[in-house]
Every structure is written in C-alpha cells, then in structure tokens.
Write an enzyme that holds these catalytic residues in place. Sequence first.
Site, PDB file in Angstrom:
ATOM      1  N   HIS A 108       0.839  -1.203   0.000  1.00 47.57           N
ATOM      2  CA  HIS A 108       0.000   0.000   0.000  1.00 47.57           C
ATOM      3  C   HIS A 108       0.868   1.244   0.000  1.00 47.57           C
ATOM      4  O   HIS A 108       1.984   1.243   0.517  1.00 47.57           O
ATOM      5  CB  HIS A 108      -0.946   0.024   1.204  1.00 47.57           C
ATOM      6  CG  HIS A 108      -0.247  -0.037   2.527  1.00 47.57           C
ATOM      7  ND1 HIS A 108       0.232  -1.216   3.064  1.00 47.57           N
ATOM      8  CD2 HIS A 108       0.056   0.930   3.424  1.00 47.57           C
ATOM      9  CE1 HIS A 108       0.796  -0.970   4.237  1.00 47.57           C
ATOM     10  NE2 HIS A 108       0.711   0.336   4.482  1.00 47.57           N
ATOM     11  N   HIS A 153       0.746   5.269   1.106  1.00 49.50           N
ATOM     12  CA  HIS A 153       0.047   6.345   1.816  1.00 49.50           C
ATOM     13  C   HIS A 153       0.107   7.612   0.973  1.00 49.50           C
ATOM     14  O   HIS A 153       1.185   7.966   0.468  1.00 49.50           O
ATOM     15  CB  HIS A 153       0.747   6.662   3.147  1.00 49.50           C
ATOM     16  CG  HIS A 153       0.726   5.546   4.144  1.00 49.50           C
ATOM     17  ND1 HIS A 153      -0.162   5.506   5.189  1.00 49.50           N
ATOM     18  CD2 HIS A 153       1.495   4.427   4.268  1.00 49.50           C
ATOM     19  CE1 HIS A 153       0.064   4.421   5.924  1.00 49.50           C
ATOM     20  NE2 HIS A 153       1.066   3.749   5.382  1.00 49.50           N
TER      21      HIS A 153
HETATM   22  P1  5GP Z   1       1.567   0.829   7.534  1.00 50.08           P
HETATM   23  O1  5GP Z   1       2.004   1.176   8.928  1.00 50.08           O
HETATM   24  O2  5GP Z   1       1.533  -0.676   7.326  1.00 50.08           O
HETATM   25  O3  5GP Z   1       2.366   1.529   6.477  1.00 50.08           O
HETATM   26  O4  5GP Z   1       0.110   1.398   7.392  1.00 50.08           O
HETATM   27  C1  5GP Z   1      -1.050   0.648   7.584  1.00 50.08           C
HETATM   28  C2  5GP Z   1      -2.187   1.635   7.638  1.00 50.08           C
HETATM   29  O5  5GP Z   1      -3.391   0.915   7.513  1.00 50.08           O
HETATM   30  C3  5GP Z   1      -2.259   2.432   8.945  1.00 50.08           C
HETATM   31  O6  5GP Z   1      -2.118   3.813   8.667  1.00 50.08           O
HETATM   32  C4  5GP Z   1      -3.638   2.077   9.501  1.00 50.08           C
HETATM   33  O7  5GP Z   1      -4.293   3.176  10.086  1.00 50.08           O
HETATM   34  C5  5GP Z   1      -4.377   1.568   8.275  1.00 50.08           C
HETATM   35  N1  5GP Z   1      -5.409   0.592   8.586  1.00 50.08           N
HETATM   36  C6  5GP Z   1      -5.260  -0.518   9.378  1.00 50.08           C
HETATM   37  N2  5GP Z   1      -6.436  -1.189   9.440  1.00 50.08           N
HETATM   38  C7  5GP Z   1      -7.319  -0.502   8.671  1.00 50.08           C
HETATM   39  C8  5GP Z   1      -8.698  -0.716   8.347  1.00 50.08           C
HETATM   40  O8  5GP Z   1      -9.354  -1.671   8.780  1.00 50.08           O
HETATM   41  N3  5GP Z   1      -9.288   0.206   7.520  1.00 50.08           N
HETATM   42  C9  5GP Z   1      -8.602   1.277   7.021  1.00 50.08           C
HETATM   43  N4  5GP Z   1      -9.274   2.108   6.225  1.00 50.08           N
HETATM   44  N5  5GP Z   1      -7.299   1.487   7.316  1.00 50.08           N
HETATM   45  C10 5GP Z   1      -6.667   0.613   8.128  1.00 50.08           C
END
Ligand code: 5GP
Length: 138
Positions: free
Chosen positions: A99, A101
């Site tokens: 993903h 951001h």
């Molecule tokens: P990472 O830290 O892996 O780069 O980011 C994962 C992101 O996924 C986090 O910013 C977190 O808030 C988001 N996230 C986790 N679970 C969910 C969910 O169930 N729905 C949505 N919309 N975002 C999520």
Amino acid sequence: MDDCVFCKIISGEIPCAKIYEDDDVLAFLDISQTTKGHALVVSKKHYDNFLATPKEIMHKVMDVAQTIGQSQIRNLKASGVNILTNCYAAAGQTVMHFHVHVIPRYKNSDGLVIEFKENKLLGELSLPQIADSIKKNM
Ligand code: 5GP
Ligand code: ZN
C-alpha cells in the site's frame, strides 16, 4: 490472504471509504486520519510490500497515488502531499499488503512532523563506498 485486513477490504468483508477502484487497484481513506484526507492506495492482488510487487502493478498503484495527491491539492486545498510506502516491520509496516500512503499536508496547521535529519551516531561515512555497495548487481 485469509488474515489480511486489506484483502478483507478488497473483498468487501470490511467496509471502507472508497475513493477509486479498477481491476488492479483500490484506494480508500486510512482509518487513522493522520491529516484530513489521508488515503491508501493498494494493489488488489496481495503482495507483501512495494519491494515484492511486480513493476507493472506497482506502476498502476503509483499512478493512482499521483492522481489522488493532485486531487487533494485541488479539492481539499492541501498545500503539500507526502507519498510514503513502508516495507517490512523495521520500516514501520504494520499491514503486510502493498500500500501507498497519500497524506495531504496543510501548511503550519496539520501537526505532522516528517524529518530527515543527519544521524550523528553513524560518525564519518564514506558516501562513495556506500553508493558502490548499493549499486552491486543492480
Ligand atoms: P503501515 O504502517 O503498514 O504503512 O500502514 C497501515 C495503515 O493501515 C495504517 O495507517 C492504519 O491506520 C491503516 N489501517 C489498518 N487497518 C485498517 C482498516 O481496517 N481500515 C482502514 N481504512 N485502514 C486501516
Ligand atoms: Zn492482503
């Protein structure tokens, strides 16, 4: 992947605030709104992270990230955007599904600090030597 929260969002098992969808890519709002409009762009097929994703799919995801960033500037009146993708837990990745951001920034008012400061603990480093190590087998 059975256990993956983004695979569940893609299959519709978990709801999301959808921004964009095509055959390969889905974009929706991050549940933790770091700033207003913080979006995630994901590949529909499960890959563990950016580094593990085939280039063709990675390009499609980045394309959508660019378009969403442009919309955040235009429609949310953001004054800047951070595009960020974490790879592996050591880099802060918590959801192991590729993903990107897309985080809109609001000048002097969003409270988010992303700083790349020199790490003094590393001492003197030979930049050409480090560059040579990275270049090997590229
Ligand atoms: P990472 O830290 O892996 O780069 O980011 C994962 C992101 O996924 C986090 O910013 C977190 O808030 C988001 N996230 C986790 N679970 C969910 C969910 O169930 N729905 C949505 N919309 N975002 C999520
Ligand atoms: Zn997944």
